[in-house]
Design a protein around this motif. Structure first.
Motif, mmCIF file in Angstrom:
data_model
loop_
_atom_site.group_PDB
_atom_site.id
_atom_site.type_symbol
_atom_site.label_atom_id
_atom_site.label_comp_id
_atom_site.label_asym_id
_atom_site.label_seq_id
_atom_site.Cartn_x
_atom_site.Cartn_y
_atom_site.Cartn_z
ATOM 1 N N UNK A 27 39.439 16.001 -23.955
ATOM 2 C CA UNK A 27 38.393 15.200 -24.582
ATOM 3 C C UNK A 27 37.733 15.934 -25.739
ATOM 4 N N UNK A 28 37.464 15.172 -26.827
ATOM 5 C CA UNK A 28 36.776 15.714 -28.002
ATOM 6 C C UNK A 28 37.440 16.996 -28.491
ATOM 7 N N UNK A 29 38.772 16.935 -28.643
ATOM 8 C CA UNK A 29 39.509 18.135 -29.028
ATOM 9 C C UNK A 29 40.549 17.771 -30.086
ATOM 10 N N UNK A 30 40.885 18.734 -30.923
ATOM 11 C CA UNK A 30 41.905 18.547 -31.943
ATOM 12 C C UNK A 30 43.118 19.411 -31.637
ATOM 13 N N UNK A 31 44.272 18.767 -31.618
ATOM 14 C CA UNK A 31 45.530 19.488 -31.485
ATOM 15 C C UNK A 31 46.354 19.334 -32.762
ATOM 16 N N UNK A 54 51.183 16.887 -35.462
ATOM 17 C CA UNK A 54 51.583 17.532 -34.205
ATOM 18 C C UNK A 54 53.066 17.278 -33.943
ATOM 19 N N UNK A 55 53.697 18.258 -33.342
ATOM 20 C CA UNK A 55 55.124 18.163 -33.031
ATOM 21 C C UNK A 55 55.286 18.070 -31.512
ATOM 22 N N UNK A 56 55.532 16.834 -31.051
ATOM 23 C CA UNK A 56 55.593 16.551 -29.619
ATOM 24 C C UNK A 56 56.956 15.998 -29.212
ATOM 25 N N UNK A 57 57.966 16.255 -29.997
ATOM 26 C CA UNK A 57 59.284 15.677 -29.745
ATOM 27 C C UNK A 57 59.768 15.975 -28.319
ATOM 28 N N UNK A 58 60.343 14.938 -27.695
ATOM 29 C CA UNK A 58 60.918 15.011 -26.354
ATOM 30 C C UNK A 58 59.885 15.264 -25.253
ATOM 31 N N UNK A 59 58.597 15.108 -25.571
ATOM 32 C CA UNK A 59 57.577 15.209 -24.524
ATOM 33 C C UNK A 59 57.529 13.908 -23.730
ATOM 34 N N UNK A 60 56.941 13.981 -22.529
ATOM 35 C CA UNK A 60 56.826 12.806 -21.672
ATOM 36 C C UNK A 60 55.370 12.599 -21.262
ATOM 37 N N UNK A 61 54.973 11.335 -21.215
ATOM 38 C CA UNK A 61 53.627 10.952 -20.801
ATOM 39 C C UNK A 61 53.783 9.988 -19.623
ATOM 40 N N UNK A 72 48.380 11.198 -36.335
ATOM 41 C CA UNK A 72 48.597 11.062 -37.775
ATOM 42 C C UNK A 72 49.730 11.989 -38.197
ATOM 43 N N UNK A 73 50.781 11.401 -38.788
ATOM 44 C CA UNK A 73 51.940 12.175 -39.240
ATOM 45 C C UNK A 73 52.490 13.044 -38.110
ATOM 46 N N UNK A 74 52.508 12.487 -36.909
ATOM 47 C CA UNK A 74 52.955 13.236 -35.746
ATOM 48 C C UNK A 74 54.414 12.908 -35.419
ATOM 49 N N UNK A 75 55.090 13.875 -34.807
ATOM 50 C CA UNK A 75 56.470 13.701 -34.388
ATOM 51 C C UNK A 75 56.495 13.358 -32.898
ATOM 52 N N UNK A 76 56.722 12.073 -32.590
ATOM 53 C CA UNK A 76 56.840 11.601 -31.211
ATOM 54 C C UNK A 76 58.254 11.108 -30.942
ATOM 55 N N UNK A 77 59.206 11.569 -31.720
ATOM 56 C CA UNK A 77 60.590 11.129 -31.551
ATOM 57 C C UNK A 77 61.132 11.566 -30.194
ATOM 58 N N UNK A 78 61.927 10.685 -29.599
ATOM 59 C CA UNK A 78 62.601 10.967 -28.333
ATOM 60 C C UNK A 78 61.627 11.252 -27.188
ATOM 61 N N UNK A 93 51.760 6.844 -39.765
ATOM 62 C CA UNK A 93 52.874 7.668 -40.239
ATOM 63 C C UNK A 93 53.476 8.481 -39.096
ATOM 64 N N UNK A 94 53.709 7.802 -37.975
ATOM 65 C CA UNK A 94 54.224 8.465 -36.766
ATOM 66 C C UNK A 94 55.720 8.211 -36.636
ATOM 67 N N UNK A 95 56.460 9.267 -36.351
ATOM 68 C CA UNK A 95 57.883 9.152 -36.064
ATOM 69 C C UNK A 95 58.075 9.046 -34.550
ATOM 70 N N UNK A 96 58.424 7.843 -34.092
ATOM 71 C CA UNK A 96 58.639 7.619 -32.662
ATOM 72 C C UNK A 96 60.029 7.034 -32.432
ATOM 73 N N UNK A 97 60.969 7.390 -33.310
ATOM 74 C CA UNK A 97 62.318 6.842 -33.161
ATOM 75 C C UNK A 97 62.980 7.385 -31.893
#
Length: 207
Positions: A27-31, A54-61, A72-78, A93-97
């Motif tokens: 909460x109330x934090x910047x990554x 942020x670079x979060x590729x191949x992460x799971x939620x 913003x401009x984050x890598x959520x691919x795979x 501008x999110x990459x979620x391919x």
């Protein structure tokens, strides 16, 4: 879904790649500029959190909630998303391919230039959202709905639609009319789409 925020343990410190984060509150934090690929966020909650570049590729939620969180401009691919609710969030501008979303609900969110190309969306709801320049090209949509949402310049090229419900949405589609086979629209939407569908099919309408 994630437990009550008060039941979660506040997270301290940065994010690291290849880690499992279980039962934590962010909460109330910047990554911004974080490199946290291949992580697993299980039963977590994100409130007023920022992921810029942020670079979060191949992460799971999994079993996770997000509120007032920005990507913003984050890598959520795979990435993989299972039983996740996003409320009042902003994605730009999110990459979620090639991402896989299963039982995910976007509520009152803004998605601007989000790339879902070649992804798999199953039981996903976009409720009262604004989707601008969103790319679904080549994605597989199964039981996806858009109640109360507005789509502007959406790309559905080569999408596979199964039980997709577009009723109640403002449809601004720039490509992929032929891929709407398997989608349901209402009569008002049909009237609005008719000239575009006719043009796409090479039909001349003249009185």
């Amino acid at each position: 879904m994630a437990g009550e925020v008060g039941e979660l343990t506040p997270h301290e410190g940065d994010l690291e790649p290849d880690e499992q984060y279980d039962g934590l509150l962010f909460t109330d934090v910047s990554f911004d500029d974080s490199a946290a690929g291949n992580c697993h966020f299980l039963d977590c909650a994100f409130v007023n959190t920022s992921f810029g570049d942020a670079r979060l590729r191949k992460s799971r939620f999994t079993d996770t909630t997000m509120r007032d969180t920005r990507f913003v401009s984050s890598d959520l691919a795979e990435t993989g998303w299972l039983d996740v609710t996003l409320t009042g969030c902003s994605l730009a501008a999110v990459q979620a391919f090639s991402a896989a979303l299963h039982r995910v609900r976007f509520r009152d969110c803004k998605l601007d230039s989000v790339n879902f190309r070649s992804g798999t969306l199953t039981d996903v709801t976009f409720e009262n959202c604004l989707l601008r320049d969103t790319e679904f090209g080549g994605a597989r949509l199964l039981r996806v709905s858009f109640p109360g949402s507005t789509l502007t310049r959406a790309d559905f090229a080569k999408v596979t639609c199964t039980d997709v419900d577009l009723r109640g949405a403002g449809l601004g589609i720039t490509a992929g009319y032929e891929s709407l086979h398997g989608a349901t629209i209402d009569s008002v939407q049909l009237v609005a789409l008719a000239p575009l569908l006719a043009r796409h099919l090479g039909i001349t309408v003249a009185d």
